[in-house]
Enzyme design. Structure first.
Site, PDB file in Angstrom:
ATOM      1  N   GLY A   1     -69.634 -57.382 -24.959  1.00  0.00           N
ATOM      2  CA  GLY A   1     -68.775 -56.080 -24.830  1.00  0.00           C
ATOM      3  C   GLY A   1     -67.724 -56.180 -24.364  1.00  0.00           C
TER       4      GLY A   1
ATOM      5  N   SER B   1     -63.861 -56.250 -25.968  1.00  0.00           N
ATOM      6  CA  SER B   1     -62.922 -55.507 -26.370  1.00  0.00           C
ATOM      7  C   SER B   1     -63.157 -53.970 -26.510  1.00  0.00           C
ATOM      8  CB  SER B   1     -62.563 -55.991 -27.892  1.00  0.00           C
ATOM      9  OG  SER B   1     -62.424 -57.300 -27.607  1.00  0.00           O
TER      10      SER B   1
ATOM     11  N   GLU C   1     -65.877 -69.884 -23.911  1.00  0.00           N
ATOM     12  CA  GLU C   1     -65.961 -69.291 -25.120  1.00  0.00           C
ATOM     13  C   GLU C   1     -64.662 -70.116 -26.082  1.00  0.00           C
ATOM     14  OE1 GLU C   1     -65.335 -65.127 -25.167  1.00  0.00           O
ATOM     15  OE2 GLU C   1     -64.855 -64.960 -27.280  1.00  0.00           O
TER      16      GLU C   1
HETATM   17  C1  LIG Z   1     -64.386 -61.965 -36.096  1.00  0.00           C
HETATM   18  C2  LIG Z   1     -64.269 -61.209 -34.986  1.00  0.00           C
HETATM   19  C3  LIG Z   1     -65.066 -61.051 -33.849  1.00  0.00           C
HETATM   20  C4  LIG Z   1     -64.851 -60.534 -32.575  1.00  0.00           C
HETATM   21  N1  LIG Z   1     -65.980 -60.529 -31.944  1.00  0.00           N
HETATM   22  C5  LIG Z   1     -65.884 -59.999 -30.813  1.00  0.00           C
HETATM   23  C6  LIG Z   1     -66.892 -59.838 -29.729  1.00  0.00           C
HETATM   24  O1  LIG Z   1     -68.192 -59.961 -29.933  1.00  0.00           O
HETATM   25  N2  LIG Z   1     -66.668 -58.931 -28.544  1.00  0.00           N
HETATM   26  C7  LIG Z   1     -65.588 -58.498 -28.169  1.00  0.00           C
HETATM   27  O2  LIG Z   1     -65.427 -57.989 -26.946  1.00  0.00           O
HETATM   28  N3  LIG Z   1     -64.619 -58.830 -29.060  1.00  0.00           N
HETATM   29  C8  LIG Z   1     -64.511 -59.293 -30.075  1.00  0.00           C
HETATM   30  N4  LIG Z   1     -63.389 -59.465 -31.105  1.00  0.00           N
HETATM   31  C9  LIG Z   1     -62.221 -58.825 -30.683  1.00  0.00           C
HETATM   32  C10 LIG Z   1     -60.991 -59.880 -30.286  1.00  0.00           C
HETATM   33  O3  LIG Z   1     -61.468 -60.507 -28.901  1.00  0.00           O
HETATM   34  C11 LIG Z   1     -59.791 -59.008 -30.307  1.00  0.00           C
HETATM   35  O4  LIG Z   1     -59.523 -59.013 -31.757  1.00  0.00           O
HETATM   36  C12 LIG Z   1     -58.630 -59.823 -29.643  1.00  0.00           C
HETATM   37  O5  LIG Z   1     -58.784 -59.798 -28.418  1.00  0.00           O
HETATM   38  C13 LIG Z   1     -57.491 -58.899 -30.119  1.00  0.00           C
HETATM   39  O6  LIG Z   1     -57.192 -57.900 -29.848  1.00  0.00           O
HETATM   40  P1  LIG Z   1     -57.105 -56.717 -30.886  1.00  0.00           P
HETATM   41  O7  LIG Z   1     -57.580 -57.007 -32.061  1.00  0.00           O
HETATM   42  O8  LIG Z   1     -57.130 -55.612 -30.361  1.00  0.00           O
HETATM   43  O9  LIG Z   1     -55.469 -57.054 -31.098  1.00  0.00           O
HETATM   44  P2  LIG Z   1     -54.016 -56.490 -30.280  1.00  0.00           P
HETATM   45  O10 LIG Z   1     -54.400 -56.590 -29.163  1.00  0.00           O
HETATM   46  O11 LIG Z   1     -53.867 -55.057 -30.830  1.00  0.00           O
HETATM   47  O12 LIG Z   1     -52.944 -57.435 -30.740  1.00  0.00           O
HETATM   48  C14 LIG Z   1     -52.280 -57.394 -32.243  1.00  0.00           C
HETATM   49  C15 LIG Z   1     -51.492 -58.628 -32.205  1.00  0.00           C
HETATM   50  O13 LIG Z   1     -50.587 -58.321 -31.340  1.00  0.00           O
HETATM   51  C16 LIG Z   1     -49.832 -59.618 -30.864  1.00  0.00           C
HETATM   52  N5  LIG Z   1     -49.999 -59.379 -29.405  1.00  0.00           N
HETATM   53  C17 LIG Z   1     -50.807 -58.680 -28.577  1.00  0.00           C
HETATM   54  N6  LIG Z   1     -50.491 -58.940 -27.388  1.00  0.00           N
HETATM   55  C18 LIG Z   1     -49.475 -60.173 -27.291  1.00  0.00           C
HETATM   56  C19 LIG Z   1     -49.169 -60.824 -26.378  1.00  0.00           C
HETATM   57  N7  LIG Z   1     -49.122 -60.338 -25.064  1.00  0.00           N
HETATM   58  N8  LIG Z   1     -48.068 -61.566 -26.400  1.00  0.00           N
HETATM   59  C20 LIG Z   1     -47.668 -61.854 -27.818  1.00  0.00           C
HETATM   60  N9  LIG Z   1     -48.394 -61.343 -28.809  1.00  0.00           N
HETATM   61  C21 LIG Z   1     -49.186 -60.349 -28.524  1.00  0.00           C
HETATM   62  C22 LIG Z   1     -50.858 -60.789 -31.228  1.00  0.00           C
HETATM   63  O14 LIG Z   1     -50.388 -61.267 -32.543  1.00  0.00           O
HETATM   64  C23 LIG Z   1     -52.243 -59.923 -31.769  1.00  0.00           C
HETATM   65  O15 LIG Z   1     -52.953 -60.587 -32.682  1.00  0.00           O
HETATM   66  C24 LIG Z   1     -63.721 -59.910 -32.344  1.00  0.00           C
HETATM   67  C25 LIG Z   1     -62.547 -60.128 -33.256  1.00  0.00           C
HETATM   68  C26 LIG Z   1     -62.892 -60.789 -34.542  1.00  0.00           C
HETATM   69  C27 LIG Z   1     -61.760 -60.749 -35.235  1.00  0.00           C
END
Ligand SMILES: Cc1cc2nc3c(=O)[nH]c(=O)nc-3n(C[C@H](O)[C@H](O)[C@H](O)COP(=O)(O)OP(=O)(O)OC[C@H]3O[C@@H](n4cnc5c(N)ncnc54)[C@H](O)[C@@H]3O)c2cc1C
Length: 711
Positions: free
Chosen positions: A126, A128, A243
């Protein structure tokens, strides 16, 4: 546990293979890509548990096996290879257990770890939240102190496996500090506690693996805190090394690669050996990087930069494997090997940290190091100093000094007429030259020297200024660096037969030519092979492996040199009122260069280890050297492109130093044998030997579980 109670890595691999074979023969699972996240079968995890294959590295007191992380990797990569249903225990085994071991209280360890080891406790992660994705420190879930513990309130999202988990790891805010990174704490929460709500989120394939997780005033007892209250950020960064740095970042799509290899006729028909060889080389280099991360964890280090690099490059590799699958297998349905991998692929570069964020971590890690780092390949200061002083000379003076100092004979035993030292020493020296962007015929001359030594004919070089260069192949049109100025040109044909022509002799015509760096790269036309003087026979695979290893070292040095120069430039050149490095896109380019240099170095280390390993066959040495050459060449492509982009116009001038590196990188990619031919060699071997031989080559030298020829 005593060593005798632990299985060897070969035995561990065989244990996994036996289990996989049984489950496959009973049709109890279908291999699939991304199985560590999407394929959950508690029974399978329990079977692994009963064999002691969960919590392997943990102390025996908690049910662990006291194995090393590299032992554990032998198990995890066999499971990934088989696309096995391992999602039930993966997260707990990979990162939660180690976090509890490091930061949990004695009571917490005793309570939780045995349950993970037996696959009774399943964990979800937990971290994100709706408002905290890449910016993880922005978590809003709060844990408010109450009598005996905390009251947890908030929402987590994308929580993989929460619908099957018995426990959750939760990053929550226990206080608000001056900075958002302060006041975070790590807690372990029972999923059946009152107030925990789980709702499914279906992914684009309609699969249910992640969830939304809501905590409505959930009581968490005080003993469920990991480490120090408020120190969660530092702890979680460490946890992310576990991880990000595992083999699943490279092998998620391995089942698709297995399918691709099964279509050897299609690949042969398209003459696609070189493309396949490039994939094999990338896989081998990245897998080595995962092994290095595991070894660093064994040494108690937190390899933050290496883990981020592995995840970044591994994700790019996996994405490319999916596209390769499309080209070789053709489009398939959602349930096909290609379809499964494709639909999972958008998540590869998101979970565990988005790709762009990983690049910024790599830049930050770099910023904490010295601006100018010595070549990491330098064996000792003496060699570095020697390379430095030789680099300050002009080409002719340098080459004369190299010969007078007997450096050409390094790597050949003194009793055989050489100068002693090892091929590693020689590699360090040529890497140092590469780091400084200077040329010399040292590699070719040292290979020529070793060939003559093996034939027992060093008497053909009576004077210290004499040297031999080598042209490989059985055709009549060959190339050899410095053939025009060498005392002897040795022809080594495909069978390893060595013949000699003196420069200007009648049996071969030597015409001066250059490579794109302007270095001597002469053409040798054999006019009459029958008249050549034969000296003996060498193992051509071994000689070529030595040569390729040395060219890889030179390329690695030049990659480091290019990186250092570029980093220095973007740190000082100002535009828009600040150094270029402050522009995120520039920093990301620089980080990409760094990842390429690190991967090339990893592949070189792997090849050097194969070269010095007593039991390695010449074919194995050649395979590892080919991987290093291909990886370094690919890194040179990317590095030259980025370096010129970041330097702007100044980088294209004769006056500025960049060309000293980029011209050489362009030329050295193809010097001993064009990179594509190295790739074709690996691809051909992979098609001939099949998946088993590819797999054996990845782990060669560590263990051999079965009697399989190594690619
Ligand atoms: C299949 C899958 C399983 C997952 N499992 C888990 C889980 O078990 N537990 C958990 O906690 N989370 C999980 N996640 C979440 C994952 O950790 C997040 O998707 C990831 O941290 C990105 O956050 P976001 O999706 O909110 O993208 P956002 O933070 O909204 O970002 C979107 C995009 O913006 C760009 N961006 C953002 N910040 C920057 C920066 N500083 N510099 C440059 N570009 C940037 C990147 O291209 C990024 O992909 C999972 C995700 C997936 C897809």
């Amino acid at each position: 546990m005593s060593d005798t109670n632990r299985l060897t890595q070969a035995e561990l691999r065989n244990t996994v293979r036996d289990l996989i074979d049984r489950w496959r023969s009973e049709a109890r699972y279908q291999p699939r890509s991304d199985s560590w996240l999407r394929s959950l079968d508690v029974e399978f995890s329990k079977e692994l548990a009963s064999r002691g294959l969960i919590g392997m590295t943990w102390p025996r007191d908690y049910g662990g096996g006291e194995y090393t992380n590299t032992d554990r990797m032998a198990v995890t990569e066999e499971l990934l290879r088989a696309g096995a249903p391992v999602a039930a225990h993966w997260i707990a085994d990979r990162q939660i257990g180690p976090a509890i071991l490091r930061y949990g209280t004695q009571e917490l360890r005793e309570e939780i770890l045995p349950g993970i080891v037996s696959a009774d406790y399943l964990f979800c992660l937990g971290m994100s939240e709706p408002e905290a994705g890449s910016d993880l420190a922005a978590v809003r879930t709060t844990a408010t102190p109450v009598d005996g513990g905390w009251m947890l309130k908030g929402r987590k999202i994308w929580t993989t496996g929460a619908h099957r988990a018995s426990h959750a790891y939760v990053l929550a805010r226990t206080s608000s500090g001056e900075r958002k990174h302060q006041g975070l704490s790590e807690l372990i929460v029972d999923m059946d506690a009152e107030g925990v709500l789980v709702s499914p989120i279906l992914d684009m394939a309609g699969e249910h693996h992640f969830n939304e997780l809501v905590f409505e005033d959930v009581f968490v007892p005080r003993g469920r805190l990991l480490g120090e209250e408020g120190n969660g950020w530092r702890q979680v960064v460490e946890q992310l090394s576990f991880e990000r740095g595992g083999p699943e970042r490279v092998l998620s799509t391995y089942p698709l690669l297995v399918e691709i290899l099964g279509n050897s006729d299609v690949i042969r028909h398209r003459r696609g050996e070189d493309e396949l060889g490039e994939f094999v080389a990338r896989l081998a280099s990245l897998r080595s990087m995962a092994f290095d991360v595991a070894a660093q964890l064994d040494r108690g280090e937190a390899p933050v930069q290496e883990a981020a690099t592995l995840k970044y490059l591994g994700n790019v590799f996996e994405r490319d494997v999916v596209e390769y699958g499309r080209r070789i297998l053709g489009p398939g349905g959602q349930g096909s090997a290609y379809g499964q991998a494709l639909l999972a692929s958008p998540g590869f570069s998101l979970r565990g940290g988005a790709a762009d964020v990983l690049l910024s971590i790599i830049v930050r890690q770099e910023a904490s190091k010295d601006a100018r780092v010595a070549s990491p390949m330098a064996a000792d200061k003496e060699l570095t100093d020697l390379a430095q002083s030789l680099s300050e000379l002009n080409f002719d003076q340098r080459w004369q000094q190299i010969r007078e100092l007997g450096l050409v004979g390094i790597g050949v035993d003194e009793q055989d007429g050489g100068s002693g030292g090892t091929v590693d020493d020689l590699a360090s020296l040529v890497a140092e030259f590469g780091t400084r962007g200077v040329s010399s015929p040292l590699i070719e001359a040292s290979v020529g020297y070793s060939v003559l030594a093996e034939c027992g004919r060093l008497d053909l070089l009576p004077d210290e200024s004499d040297y031999a260069t080598v042209a490989f192949g059985s055709s009549d049109e060959l190339t050899a660096p410095c053939a025009g100025s060498a005392s002897l040109v040795l022809l080594v044909d495909d069978q390893g037969e060595v013949a000699v022509v003196g420069s200007g002799s009648g049996e071969a015509k030597i015409e001066h030519d250059t490579n794109v760096a302007g270095e001597s790269y002469d053409r040798v036309t054999v006019t009459d092979r029958g008249d050549l003087v034969r000296l003996g026979r060498v193992d051509v695979a071994d000689v070529r492996a030595r040569q390729a290893l040395l060219w890889s070292a030179a390329l690695c040095g030049a990659l480091d040199g290019t990186y250092d120069l570029t980093r220095g430039y973007v740190s000082t050149r100002e535009q828009f009122g600040a150094p270029l490095l402050k522009i995120p896109a520039v920093a990301a380019h620089l980080a990409t260069m760094k990842t390429q240099a690190l991967l090339a170095r990893t592949a070189f280390d792997r090849a050097a280890a194969a070269y010095r390993r007593a039991g390695a066959s010449p074919a194995e040495r050649l395979g590892a050297a080919a991987v290093a050459r291909i990886t370094a060449s690919a890194a040179a492509d990317e590095t030259t492109r980025i370096a010129h982009q970041l330097h702007g116009a100044i980088g294209t001038t004769a006056e500025y130093d960049l060309h000293r590196f980029t011209l050489r990188l362009w030329a050295w990619r193809d010097t001993d044998l064009p990179a594509r031919e190295w790739a074709a060699l690996l691809g051909d071997r992979a098609l001939t030997g099949g998946e088993q031989s590819v797999w054996a080559s990845l782990t060669a030298g560590e263990t051999q579980a079965a009697d399989v020829d190594v690619v």
